[in-house]
Structure formats: structure tokens, C-alpha cells
Design a protein around this motif. Structure first.
Motif, PDB file in Angstrom:
ATOM      1  N   LEU A   1       0.950  -1.224   0.084  1.00  0.00           N
ATOM      2  CA  LEU A   1       0.073  -0.033   0.014  1.00  0.00           C
ATOM      3  C   LEU A   1       0.854   1.278  -0.134  1.00  0.00           C
ATOM      4  CD1 LEU A   1      -2.786  -0.801   2.598  1.00  0.00           C
ATOM      5  CD2 LEU A   1      -3.014  -0.683   0.064  1.00  0.00           C
ATOM      6  N   SER A   2       1.932   1.195   0.642  1.00  0.00           N
ATOM      7  CA  SER A   2       2.882   2.445   0.765  1.00  0.00           C
ATOM      8  C   SER A   2       3.540   2.713  -0.628  1.00  0.00           C
ATOM      9  CB  SER A   2       3.924   2.082   1.620  1.00  0.00           C
ATOM     10  OG  SER A   2       4.777   3.247   1.880  1.00  0.00           O
ATOM     11  N   ARG A   3       3.973   1.654  -1.227  1.00  0.00           N
ATOM     12  CA  ARG A   3       4.587   1.493  -2.698  1.00  0.00           C
ATOM     13  C   ARG A   3       3.513   2.413  -3.629  1.00  0.00           C
ATOM     14  NH1 ARG A   3       7.341  -3.559  -3.968  1.00  0.00           N
ATOM     15  NH2 ARG A   3       6.893  -4.352  -2.034  1.00  0.00           N
ATOM     16  N   TYR A   4       2.319   1.805  -3.368  1.00  0.00           N
ATOM     17  CA  TYR A   4       1.068   1.974  -4.212  1.00  0.00           C
ATOM     18  C   TYR A   4       0.784   3.661  -3.966  1.00  0.00           C
ATOM     19  CZ  TYR A   4      -3.457   2.549  -6.133  1.00  0.00           C
ATOM     20  OH  TYR A   4      -4.597   3.001  -6.947  1.00  0.00           O
TER      21      TYR A   4
ATOM     22  N   GLY B   1       1.330   5.142  -7.497  1.00  0.00           N
ATOM     23  CA  GLY B   1       0.157   4.820  -8.262  1.00  0.00           C
ATOM     24  C   GLY B   1       0.123   3.659  -9.316  1.00  0.00           C
ATOM     25  N   ASP B   2       0.959   2.899  -9.111  1.00  0.00           N
ATOM     26  CA  ASP B   2       1.144   1.660  -9.916  1.00  0.00           C
ATOM     27  C   ASP B   2      -0.136   0.715  -9.575  1.00  0.00           C
ATOM     28  OD1 ASP B   2       1.625  -0.656 -11.383  1.00  0.00           O
ATOM     29  OD2 ASP B   2       3.834  -0.822 -10.732  1.00  0.00           O
ATOM     30  N   GLN B   3      -0.983   0.555 -10.775  1.00  0.00           N
ATOM     31  CA  GLN B   3      -2.149  -0.150 -10.605  1.00  0.00           C
ATOM     32  C   GLN B   3      -1.890  -1.567 -10.346  1.00  0.00           C
ATOM     33  OE1 GLN B   3      -5.447   0.748 -10.390  1.00  0.00           O
ATOM     34  NE2 GLN B   3      -4.582   2.606  -9.955  1.00  0.00           N
ATOM     35  N   GLU B   4      -0.750  -2.168 -10.848  1.00  0.00           N
ATOM     36  CA  GLU B   4      -0.234  -3.572 -10.921  1.00  0.00           C
ATOM     37  C   GLU B   4      -0.178  -3.821  -9.306  1.00  0.00           C
ATOM     38  OE1 GLU B   4       2.755  -5.248 -13.198  1.00  0.00           O
ATOM     39  OE2 GLU B   4       2.089  -3.961 -14.992  1.00  0.00           O
ATOM     40  N   LEU B   5       0.348  -2.957  -8.617  1.00  0.00           N
ATOM     41  CA  LEU B   5       0.399  -3.260  -7.024  1.00  0.00           C
ATOM     42  C   LEU B   5      -0.984  -3.504  -6.410  1.00  0.00           C
ATOM     43  CD1 LEU B   5       3.105  -0.582  -6.209  1.00  0.00           C
ATOM     44  CD2 LEU B   5       3.628  -2.973  -6.153  1.00  0.00           C
ATOM     45  N   ILE B   6      -1.713  -2.642  -6.690  1.00  0.00           N
ATOM     46  CA  ILE B   6      -3.015  -2.617  -6.135  1.00  0.00           C
ATOM     47  C   ILE B   6      -3.862  -3.789  -6.686  1.00  0.00           C
ATOM     48  CG2 ILE B   6      -4.539  -0.950  -7.257  1.00  0.00           C
ATOM     49  CD1 ILE B   6      -4.564  -1.464  -3.348  1.00  0.00           C
ATOM     50  N   GLY B   7      -3.729  -4.108  -7.812  1.00  0.00           N
ATOM     51  CA  GLY B   7      -4.307  -5.243  -8.628  1.00  0.00           C
ATOM     52  C   GLY B   7      -3.849  -6.611  -7.886  1.00  0.00           C
ATOM     53  N   SER B   8      -2.597  -6.512  -7.510  1.00  0.00           N
ATOM     54  CA  SER B   8      -2.169  -7.992  -7.066  1.00  0.00           C
ATOM     55  C   SER B   8      -2.413  -8.166  -5.557  1.00  0.00           C
ATOM     56  CB  SER B   8      -0.650  -7.906  -7.072  1.00  0.00           C
ATOM     57  OG  SER B   8       0.077  -7.139  -6.351  1.00  0.00           O
ATOM     58  N   LEU B   9      -2.537  -6.826  -5.155  1.00  0.00           N
ATOM     59  CA  LEU B   9      -2.910  -7.131  -3.487  1.00  0.00           C
ATOM     60  C   LEU B   9      -4.442  -7.401  -3.177  1.00  0.00           C
ATOM     61  CD1 LEU B   9      -2.405  -6.612  -0.505  1.00  0.00           C
ATOM     62  CD2 LEU B   9      -2.769  -4.150  -0.933  1.00  0.00           C
TER      63      LEU B   9
ATOM     64  N   LYS C   1      -9.575   5.199  -3.560  1.00  0.00           N
ATOM     65  CA  LYS C   1      -9.529   5.571  -2.021  1.00  0.00           C
ATOM     66  C   LYS C   1      -8.173   5.506  -1.427  1.00  0.00           C
ATOM     67  CE  LYS C   1     -12.220   6.527   1.338  1.00  0.00           C
ATOM     68  NZ  LYS C   1     -12.921   7.669   1.668  1.00  0.00           N
ATOM     69  N   LEU C   2      -7.511   4.683  -1.904  1.00  0.00           N
ATOM     70  CA  LEU C   2      -6.186   4.137  -1.287  1.00  0.00           C
ATOM     71  C   LEU C   2      -5.083   5.149  -1.454  1.00  0.00           C
ATOM     72  CD1 LEU C   2      -6.292   0.212  -1.407  1.00  0.00           C
ATOM     73  CD2 LEU C   2      -6.306   1.759   0.772  1.00  0.00           C
ATOM     74  N   LEU C   3      -5.248   5.743  -2.566  1.00  0.00           N
ATOM     75  CA  LEU C   3      -4.127   6.882  -2.956  1.00  0.00           C
ATOM     76  C   LEU C   3      -4.182   7.942  -1.828  1.00  0.00           C
ATOM     77  CD1 LEU C   3      -4.635   7.195  -6.788  1.00  0.00           C
ATOM     78  CD2 LEU C   3      -2.632   6.166  -5.620  1.00  0.00           C
TER      79      LEU C   3
END
Length: 180
Positions: free
Chosen positions: A8-11, A15-23, A59-61
């Protein structure tokens, strides 16, 4: 393997959507199952799962989340309840109260687990004789005399180790911001 919070911190930074997608993929079946429980319809549950993903990625941004899984559970549940409310405006009250109580219990359990982990870490930091005496006295509920017999440590020293160990635990827990 990075934790949910590290991802989440890296996201939030990239703003890399792949990070939130994998999470989100890690929890997608849980979200879908929760939606199915409330909406009782596969198509609506699939739509809700995707809507929740879109909602959290925005929201997480700007939101600091300490426990992603419980936060996602709450967001998902609230989304389903709002969908039910749209379909039937009379659905509210008891369901929302039940939801709030469940989330409170989940948050309390998470905090308790963190407190127990901090206590275990602090016990490990004690001097060996303090650790032994504190464990025997508080965890195994042995008397001073039983500890003296078991450890062959003088009675006055047992009392001193317990008192000093207790003080050291208190300071250690305060430094870790553990609530009392």
C-alpha cells in the motif's frame, strides 16, 4: 514477501495499478464471497466485487490504512449494504448495527494480537533471570517459594527479579506504544 501495508505504501507513492491489482487479487475470493453472502446473486456479486476494486484503487491513494484486510472487509460490507439499501430502502438499522459491532470486534482482536506480540518481544528482551521469574510468576502462576525451589534462586532475588522485570516490561511496552 512484502506485507500488505508495504505494498500500500508503494502504491500511494507510485500509483502503480499492478500493485493494488495484485494485492486485491489476494483477497478477491473473500470479497466475492462476502458479496455473495449479502447480495445472494452471482452476477450482482461479481459486479460488486469489481466496483469495490475500482473504489479502493482510488480511495487508497489518499487514505492511510493500517490493516488492509479488515479495512477491505469493512469497505466491501458497506458497499453490499448500500447496494441492498438502494434496492430496498427499508433495509438498514439492524444490519448496519451488526456490521459496526463486527468491525469493532475485528479491530479489537487485531489490537490485542499486536499487544500480545509486543509483550512477547519485551519478555524476550529481559535479562535471563528476570525472564525466568516473570514467566513462572505471571504466566505459570507459581508462588515466590515455588520459583525459589524450581530455580534455586534466593527468595529475595526472585522478588527483585519479578519487580525489576515488571518495571522493565512496563517501560518496554510504553516505548512500543502498547495501550493499557
Amino acid at each position: 514477501m512484502p506485507t500488505d501495508e508495504e505494498i500500500l505504501s508503494r502504491y500511494r507513492k507510485t500509483g502503480d495499478q499492478e500493485l493494488i491489482g495484485s494485492l486485491f487479487n489476494s483477497y478477491m475470493l473473500l470479497v466475492y464471497g462476502l458479496c455473495l453472502k449479502y447480495l445472494k446473486n452471482r452476477a450482482d456479486s461479481q459486479d460488486a466485487t469489481m466496483a469495490i476494486y475500482e473504489h479502493i484503487s482510488d480511495k487508497l491513494l489518499g487514505t492511510e490504512v493500517n490493516h488492509f484486510k479488515s479495512w477491505l472487509f469493512m469497505v466491501s460490507k458497506n458497499h453490499c449494504l448500500m447496494e441492498l439499501r438502494k434496492k430496498n430502502p427499508e433495509v438498514h438499522g439492524d444490519i448496519f448495527m451488526e456490521s459496526a459491532e463486527a468491525m469493532h470486534l475485528i479491530d479489537e482482536k487485531i489490537e490485542l494480537e499486536k499487544d500480545i506480540e509486543a509483550l512477547e518481544e519485551c519478555i524476550e528482551e529481559l535479562k535471563e533471570d528476570q525472564k525466568i521469574c516473570v514467566n513462572l510468576f505471571f504466566l505459570e502462576r507459581k508462588s515466590y517459594q515455588q520459583i525459589t525451589e524450581e530455580t534455586k534462586i534466593d527468595l529475595k532475588k526472585v522478588k527483585s527479579h519479578i519487580q525489576n522485570g515488571k518495571r522493565n516490561l512496563k517501560m518496554c511496552l510504553e516505548s512500543k506504544n502498547v495501550r493499557r
